[in-house]
Design an enzyme around this catalytic site. Structure first.
Site, PDB file in Angstrom:
ATOM      1  N   THR A 143       0.858  -1.190   0.000  1.00  0.00           N
ATOM      2  CA  THR A 143       0.000   0.000   0.000  1.00  0.00           C
ATOM      3  C   THR A 143       0.896   1.242   0.000  1.00  0.00           C
ATOM      4  O   THR A 143       1.304   1.705  -1.049  1.00  0.00           O
ATOM      5  CB  THR A 143      -0.979  -0.009   1.183  1.00  0.00           C
ATOM      6  OG1 THR A 143      -0.263  -0.312   2.392  1.00  0.00           O
ATOM      7  CG2 THR A 143      -2.071  -1.042   0.983  1.00  0.00           C
ATOM      8  N   LYS A 166       4.344  -6.805   3.856  1.00  0.00           N
ATOM      9  CA  LYS A 166       4.031  -5.421   3.555  1.00  0.00           C
ATOM     10  C   LYS A 166       3.740  -4.720   4.863  1.00  0.00           C
ATOM     11  O   LYS A 166       3.253  -5.317   5.832  1.00  0.00           O
ATOM     12  CB  LYS A 166       2.852  -5.294   2.596  1.00  0.00           C
ATOM     13  CG  LYS A 166       1.498  -5.804   3.096  1.00  0.00           C
ATOM     14  CD  LYS A 166       0.696  -4.867   3.974  1.00  0.00           C
ATOM     15  CE  LYS A 166       0.473  -3.521   3.311  1.00  0.00           C
ATOM     16  NZ  LYS A 166      -0.306  -2.633   4.283  1.00  0.00           N
ATOM     17  N   THR A 177       0.849  -6.298  13.165  1.00  0.00           N
ATOM     18  CA  THR A 177       0.397  -5.091  12.480  1.00  0.00           C
ATOM     19  C   THR A 177       1.093  -4.921  11.142  1.00  0.00           C
ATOM     20  O   THR A 177       1.877  -4.017  10.932  1.00  0.00           O
ATOM     21  CB  THR A 177       0.607  -3.879  13.369  1.00  0.00           C
ATOM     22  OG1 THR A 177       0.304  -4.256  14.696  1.00  0.00           O
ATOM     23  CG2 THR A 177      -0.298  -2.745  12.980  1.00  0.00           C
ATOM     24  N   GLU A 256       6.547   4.855   7.340  1.00  0.00           N
ATOM     25  CA  GLU A 256       6.134   6.038   6.589  1.00  0.00           C
ATOM     26  C   GLU A 256       6.958   7.257   6.999  1.00  0.00           C
ATOM     27  O   GLU A 256       6.996   7.640   8.165  1.00  0.00           O
ATOM     28  CB  GLU A 256       4.649   6.303   6.802  1.00  0.00           C
ATOM     29  CG  GLU A 256       3.784   5.273   6.101  1.00  0.00           C
ATOM     30  CD  GLU A 256       2.299   5.398   6.395  1.00  0.00           C
ATOM     31  OE1 GLU A 256       1.506   4.841   5.620  1.00  0.00           O
ATOM     32  OE2 GLU A 256       1.943   6.029   7.388  1.00  0.00           O
ATOM     33  N   ASN A 377       0.067  10.831   6.022  1.00  0.00           N
ATOM     34  CA  ASN A 377      -1.169  10.439   6.690  1.00  0.00           C
ATOM     35  C   ASN A 377      -2.223  11.521   6.707  1.00  0.00           C
ATOM     36  O   ASN A 377      -3.393  11.244   7.007  1.00  0.00           O
ATOM     37  CB  ASN A 377      -0.844   9.958   8.111  1.00  0.00           C
ATOM     38  CG  ASN A 377      -0.248   8.566   8.092  1.00  0.00           C
ATOM     39  OD1 ASN A 377      -0.940   7.581   7.867  1.00  0.00           O
ATOM     40  ND2 ASN A 377       1.058   8.492   8.264  1.00  0.00           N
ATOM     41  N   THR A 382      -7.261  11.255   0.410  1.00  0.00           N
ATOM     42  CA  THR A 382      -7.608  12.329  -0.513  1.00  0.00           C
ATOM     43  C   THR A 382      -6.560  12.546  -1.576  1.00  0.00           C
ATOM     44  O   THR A 382      -6.758  13.297  -2.515  1.00  0.00           O
ATOM     45  CB  THR A 382      -7.818  13.646   0.252  1.00  0.00           C
ATOM     46  OG1 THR A 382      -6.639  13.935   1.022  1.00  0.00           O
ATOM     47  CG2 THR A 382      -9.011  13.547   1.172  1.00  0.00           C
TER      48      THR A 382
END
Length: 382
Positions: A143, A166, A177, A256, A377, A382
């Protein structure tokens, strides 16, 4: 890198991801597999976790795994559960196997139903191009990952263990997680595999944290089809944990917005559980993660994190080192802060902490906290 003997895989773009990248993949074994499973303990677990857990309890063998990326199918009610079952049923039909022999996994945005028309159409063609290469599968399950994550090892008998994973955000130890899928052609007793798997999970995938948030969907699965024959169990389990450890470190390093891997090694603990708790609490601390990003050897943040972890500590006997430089030993030590800061400008920053109350040890992995994490994040949907 190739899958072990008897495993094949396929991946394609089914239109689930808006990007048009591959988002639907499967791995299938030529024969039923012994398997072990661990799923997130989140009380809002997704349909794929719930169903896999039920199949695991039933104890039957499995032959296939199907994964979609882009939509989590979590918080989607009974319709989501039906869609998850339909995904397994559709692949079972294509592969001419039974539905209960197919495990499912979904990842992506929570609260969205699977686009079943696109998904079912993709499943019809998923077996058209089965192959043995690992990278297409490892890429299709991503992702927000910046790169695929794979690891492998060959055992003394010639059997192979191959793992893929992933995970980049919403990562915190609560088993598990992330997605982590491990495949082997070794012959191993299912009971023995399951008995050892959770302990290995606790030392690897449950020792990873990026942001302190536990997902709804995530799981770790190992499948062994026995096509390469028997392997001494201790050797197999040690190699399996090694692959899992490698994948766990890759997940942490690809957090991230991460620019460096954070490793915390704890020794001198009263138990392994307390050592892991102390290490994980350090890795999830926003204050310590920010200090690592800024190359600031602020060891007081380690003292703080260990103190709130619940692990037993003797502050008089406690020691802390940063990048191999002792900075605390029951009291502050003199050191060259500029030199340590320079040493922290590395791909991996290592803190070593001795609690001074026992002999147990544990290790956890995280990453630094950068402004890019907020950007990623704040714009995720969006």
């Amino acid at each position: 890198m190739y899958f072990p003997k008897g495993f094949q895989s396929s991946a394609l773009a089914a239109g689930i991801k808006p990007s048009g990248k591959t988002d639907l993949a499967c791995v299938v074994s030529s024969v039923p597999c012994a398997w072990a499973f661990a799923g997130t303990r989140s009380t809002t677990a997704a349909a794929c976790v719930t169903r896999n857990r039920e199949l695991y309890t039933e104890g039957g063998a499995v032959r296939a795994l199907v994964v979609n990326a882009g939509v989590a199918n979590a918080a989607t009610g009974q319709q989501g559960a039906r869609d998850n079952l339909d995904m397994a049923d559709a692949l079972a039909g294509v592969l001419n196997t039974r539905t209960h022999e197919v495990l499912t996994a979904s990842t992506g945005i929570i609260g969205h139903l699977l686009p079943m028309d696109s998904l079912l159409s993709g499943l019809e063609h998923l077996s058209d191009d089965l192959g043995t290469e690992v990278p297409p599968f490892a890429t299709a399950i991503m992702t927000t990952d910046t790169r695929p994550k794979t690891a492998s090892v060959t055992l003394s008998t010639g059997a192979v263990i191959v793992g893929t994973a992933k995970g980049s955000g919403m990562i915190h130890p609560d088993m598990a997680t992330m997605f982590a899928f491990v495949f082997s052609d070794a012959q191993v007793d299912q009971g023995a595999l399951r008995a050892a798997f959770l302990a290995s999970v606790n030392r690897t995938f449950n020792a990873v944290t990026v942001d302190g948030d536990t997902s709804t969907n995530d799981m770790a699965i190992v499948l062994a089809n026995g096509q390469a024959g028997e392997v001494p169990l201790p050797e197999f389990l040690a190699a399996l944990e090694g692959v899992m450890r490698d994948l766990a470190r890759q997940i942490a390093a690809d957090g991230e917005g991460a620019t460096k891997l954070l490793t915390v090694r704890v020794s001198g603990a009263a138990s392994e559980a307390e050592a892991l708790a102390a290490a994980r609490t350090c890795c999830v601390s926003p204050l310590l993660k920010s200090a690592v990003h800024g190359n600031d050897p602020n060891w007081g943040r380690v003292i703080m994190a260990v103190g709130r972890s619940g692990a037993g500590v003797s502050i008089e006997a406690m020691t802390v080192s940063v990048q191999g430089v002792p900075v605390f030993a029951g009291k502050p030590l003199g050191y060259d802060a500029s030199a340590v800061s320079a040493a922290m400008k590395a791909d991996e920053v290592i803190f070593e902490v001795a609690l001074g109350v026992g002999e147990a040890q544990g290790e956890a992995w995280g990453c630094d906290l950068s402004g890019e994490y907020v950007v990623i994040n704040s714009e995720y949907t969006t």
